[in-house]
Design an enzyme around this catalytic site. Structure first.
Site: not given
Length: 198
Positions: A21, A26, A45, A47, A60, A70, A117, A130, A141, A166-167
């Site tokens: 199937r 988990e 939160q 994401n 980040h 995270k 990360h 995450y 940030e 930005k990065d």
């Protein structure tokens, strides 16, 4: 959960049950998480990002306290997920470790508050989900250049990195340290103890 070489980072390697199937696994178990991190995961939160091959997101992190822990999983395709110790004063400051996350082995990665990360998409439509211990707060940030040669992250040589503006404009680790943008290791350890109720 398996402790990585950087304190505060763990890999969860679930047992995957497969039959005609499909499969079942988990991807998060509260007792396993609490046993490793010495505190429960506070979920504020969740994401989801979808990236084309070569997309490089990060490095980040967020100001501590409260930072942002995270718990990361790749549910479609594959990414090279990287944790970077950006905590000034840490015994492993400046060190990084990479873990492949994909939709075959279903590994997950947990990064405690104060750790950097980043990940690179190894496939098109790489889908990363995450769980975050704190919500996004742009004023807290921070980021460092994922291509900083002194940091020396071994991104796949056969994949052309694609960065956001930005990065791409983020400072090198040494510059971020000089500007006082990096978390303090002792402050992070004190925060972890508070999370554990110690």
């Amino acid at each position: 959960m398996r402790q990585l070489s950087i304190a505060g980072a763990w890999a969860h390697e679930p047992r995957v049950f497969r039959d005609t199937r499909g499969s079942f696994h988990e991807w998060f178990r509260a007792p396993d998480f609490s046993g490793a991190a010495a505190h429960p995961l506070s979920l504020a939160q969740a994401n989801c990002s979808v990236s084309r091959r070569g997309t490089l997101r990060g490095v980040h992190f967020a100001d501590v306290p409260p930072g942002q822990g995270k718990y990361v999983s790749c549910v479609r395709g594959a990414v090279l997920d990287v944790v970077v110790d950006v905590r000034v004063g840490s015994p492993t400051y400046g060190r990084w470790e990479a873990v492949r996350l994909d939709d075959a082995d279903h590994r997950c990665l947990y990064l405690a508050e104060g750790l950097g990360h980043a990940f690179m998409a190894l496939t098109d439509d790489a889908t990363v989900v995450y769980l975050c211990s704190e919500g996004y707060a742009p004023e807290r940030e921070r980021g460092i250049d994922p291509l900083d040669p002194r940091l020396g992250i071994a991104w796949p040589a056969d994949v052309e990195p694609v960065l956001s503006e930005k990065d791409a404009a983020a400072p090198a680790l040494s510059e971020a340290a000089r500007r006082g943008l990096l978390p303090d290791y002792d402050a992070c350890v004190a925060h972890y103890r508070r999370l554990g109720g110690a």
